[in-house]
Write an enzyme that holds these catalytic residues in place. Structure first.
Site, PDB file in Angstrom:
ATOM      1  N   GLY A 105       0.845  -1.189   0.000  1.00 33.31           N
ATOM      2  CA  GLY A 105       0.000   0.000   0.000  1.00 33.31           C
ATOM      3  C   GLY A 105       0.877   1.234   0.000  1.00 33.31           C
ATOM      4  O   GLY A 105       2.032   1.190   0.428  1.00 33.31           O
ATOM      5  N   HIS A 138      -2.154   7.520   7.057  1.00 27.75           N
ATOM      6  CA  HIS A 138      -1.200   8.429   6.402  1.00 27.75           C
ATOM      7  C   HIS A 138      -1.875   9.739   5.989  1.00 27.75           C
ATOM      8  O   HIS A 138      -1.256  10.798   6.005  1.00 27.75           O
ATOM      9  CB  HIS A 138      -0.608   7.783   5.147  1.00 27.75           C
ATOM     10  CG  HIS A 138       0.606   6.936   5.401  1.00 27.75           C
ATOM     11  ND1 HIS A 138       1.763   7.438   5.929  1.00 27.75           N
ATOM     12  CD2 HIS A 138       0.843   5.616   5.185  1.00 27.75           C
ATOM     13  CE1 HIS A 138       2.663   6.472   6.031  1.00 27.75           C
ATOM     14  NE2 HIS A 138       2.133   5.347   5.586  1.00 27.75           N
ATOM     15  N   HIS A 152      -3.752   1.410   7.920  1.00 29.95           N
ATOM     16  CA  HIS A 152      -2.410   2.008   7.870  1.00 29.95           C
ATOM     17  C   HIS A 152      -2.360   3.128   6.824  1.00 29.95           C
ATOM     18  O   HIS A 152      -1.871   4.227   7.106  1.00 29.95           O
ATOM     19  CB  HIS A 152      -1.396   0.897   7.548  1.00 29.95           C
ATOM     20  CG  HIS A 152       0.021   1.361   7.378  1.00 29.95           C
ATOM     21  ND1 HIS A 152       1.053   0.931   8.186  1.00 29.95           N
ATOM     22  CD2 HIS A 152       0.591   2.216   6.474  1.00 29.95           C
ATOM     23  CE1 HIS A 152       2.182   1.515   7.789  1.00 29.95           C
ATOM     24  NE2 HIS A 152       1.941   2.285   6.760  1.00 29.95           N
ATOM     25  N   GLU A 153      -2.878   2.843   5.619  1.00 23.77           N
ATOM     26  CA  GLU A 153      -2.804   3.844   4.544  1.00 23.77           C
ATOM     27  C   GLU A 153      -3.698   5.049   4.827  1.00 23.77           C
ATOM     28  O   GLU A 153      -3.316   6.186   4.556  1.00 23.77           O
ATOM     29  CB  GLU A 153      -3.161   3.214   3.195  1.00 23.77           C
ATOM     30  CG  GLU A 153      -2.236   2.085   2.745  1.00 23.77           C
ATOM     31  CD  GLU A 153      -0.761   2.418   2.844  1.00 23.77           C
ATOM     32  OE1 GLU A 153      -0.386   3.596   2.700  1.00 23.77           O
ATOM     33  OE2 GLU A 153       0.030   1.494   3.108  1.00 23.77           O
ATOM     34  N   GLN A 209       3.135  10.078   0.992  1.00 23.83           N
ATOM     35  CA  GLN A 209       4.428   9.389   0.999  1.00 23.83           C
ATOM     36  C   GLN A 209       5.241   9.661  -0.254  1.00 23.83           C
ATOM     37  O   GLN A 209       6.427   9.319  -0.309  1.00 23.83           O
ATOM     38  CB  GLN A 209       4.214   7.876   1.115  1.00 23.83           C
ATOM     39  CG  GLN A 209       3.669   7.434   2.451  1.00 23.83           C
ATOM     40  CD  GLN A 209       3.579   5.931   2.509  1.00 23.83           C
ATOM     41  OE1 GLN A 209       2.584   5.356   2.105  1.00 23.83           O
ATOM     42  NE2 GLN A 209       4.636   5.281   2.986  1.00 23.83           N
ATOM     43  N   CYS A 265       6.618   0.238   6.697  1.00 29.62           N
ATOM     44  CA  CYS A 265       6.164   1.392   5.918  1.00 29.62           C
ATOM     45  C   CYS A 265       7.308   1.834   5.013  1.00 29.62           C
ATOM     46  O   CYS A 265       8.455   1.905   5.465  1.00 29.62           O
ATOM     47  CB  CYS A 265       5.781   2.514   6.888  1.00 29.62           C
ATOM     48  SG  CYS A 265       5.177   3.994   6.070  1.00 29.62           S
ATOM     49  N   LEU A 266       6.999   2.119   3.757  1.00 28.62           N
ATOM     50  CA  LEU A 266       8.052   2.525   2.827  1.00 28.62           C
ATOM     51  C   LEU A 266       8.710   3.833   3.250  1.00 28.62           C
ATOM     52  O   LEU A 266       9.832   4.122   2.852  1.00 28.62           O
ATOM     53  CB  LEU A 266       7.486   2.649   1.404  1.00 28.62           C
ATOM     54  CG  LEU A 266       7.030   1.322   0.763  1.00 28.62           C
ATOM     55  CD1 LEU A 266       6.480   1.575  -0.636  1.00 28.62           C
ATOM     56  CD2 LEU A 266       8.168   0.321   0.710  1.00 28.62           C
TER      57      LEU A 266
HETATM   58 NI    NI Z   1       3.045   3.491   5.480  1.00 28.69          NI
END
Ligand code: NI
Length: 168
Positions: free
Chosen positions: A45, A134, A130-131, A50, A88-89
């Site tokens: 995701g 963000h 999670h997304e 991000q 997380c990226l």
């Molecule tokens: Ni993340």
């Protein structure tokens, strides 16, 4: 557009993202580029902040092909909480156990502007929660205990340093 991953320490990750009012071809192009970045980072995701865009757009692929979710929100969630590992990226190489509702009901728009409601359970619920976090400027490390965060501090500070170097 050349989008790149923003790391912990970049202020955009802490901003509340703006609602998308105009759904057009350029939004689709952004989503596609986000999917490419997500795949190259082995992510499941990715949220627009991000990649430096403070708009309410996420892309997700949990194994059945990617999809984009415009203005996604959680409209209902289970009282039951499940703990599971997340990464997380924007916080590379950090994986920690995070509590999330076992299921959530989400509402979002597609590229035609149509609204959908879907139930997401277990792993899917975790990814979407999670997304969507963000978009509120919230990161999974915010759920960790103080003790855990203290332990992670050197690693997190290293990422914050990298974030500053990259943004120059
Ligand atoms: Ni993340």
């Amino acid at each position: 557009m050349a989008l790149r991953i923003r790391l912990l320490g970049d202020p955009i990750l802490r901003q509340k993202a703006k609602k998308i009012e105009i759904i057009d071809e350029s939004l689709r192009e952004i989503a596609k580029e986000m999917v490419g970045i997500m795949y190259s980072g082995d992510g499941v995701g990715l949220a627009a902040p991000q990649v430096g865009l403070s708009i309410r757009l996420i892309v997700v692929d949990i194994g059945d092909g990617w999809d984009a979710y415009i203005n996604p929100e959680i409209i209902e969630k289970s009282d039951e909480i499940i703990v599971g590992e997340e990464g997380c990226l924007s916080i590379p190489e950090v994986f920690e156990e995070v509590p999330r509702p076992r299921w959530i009901k989400i509402k979002y728009q597609d590229f035609n502007g149509n609204y959908h409601e879907e139930l997401k359970e277990d792993y899917a619920a975790r990814v979407f929660a999670h997304e969507i976090d963000h978009l509120e400027g919230k990161l999974f490390i915010d759920y960790l205990s103080l003790a855990k965060r203290r332990l992670l501090m050197p690693k997190l500070n290293e990422i914050r340093r990298r974030s500053k170097v990259v943004s120059k």
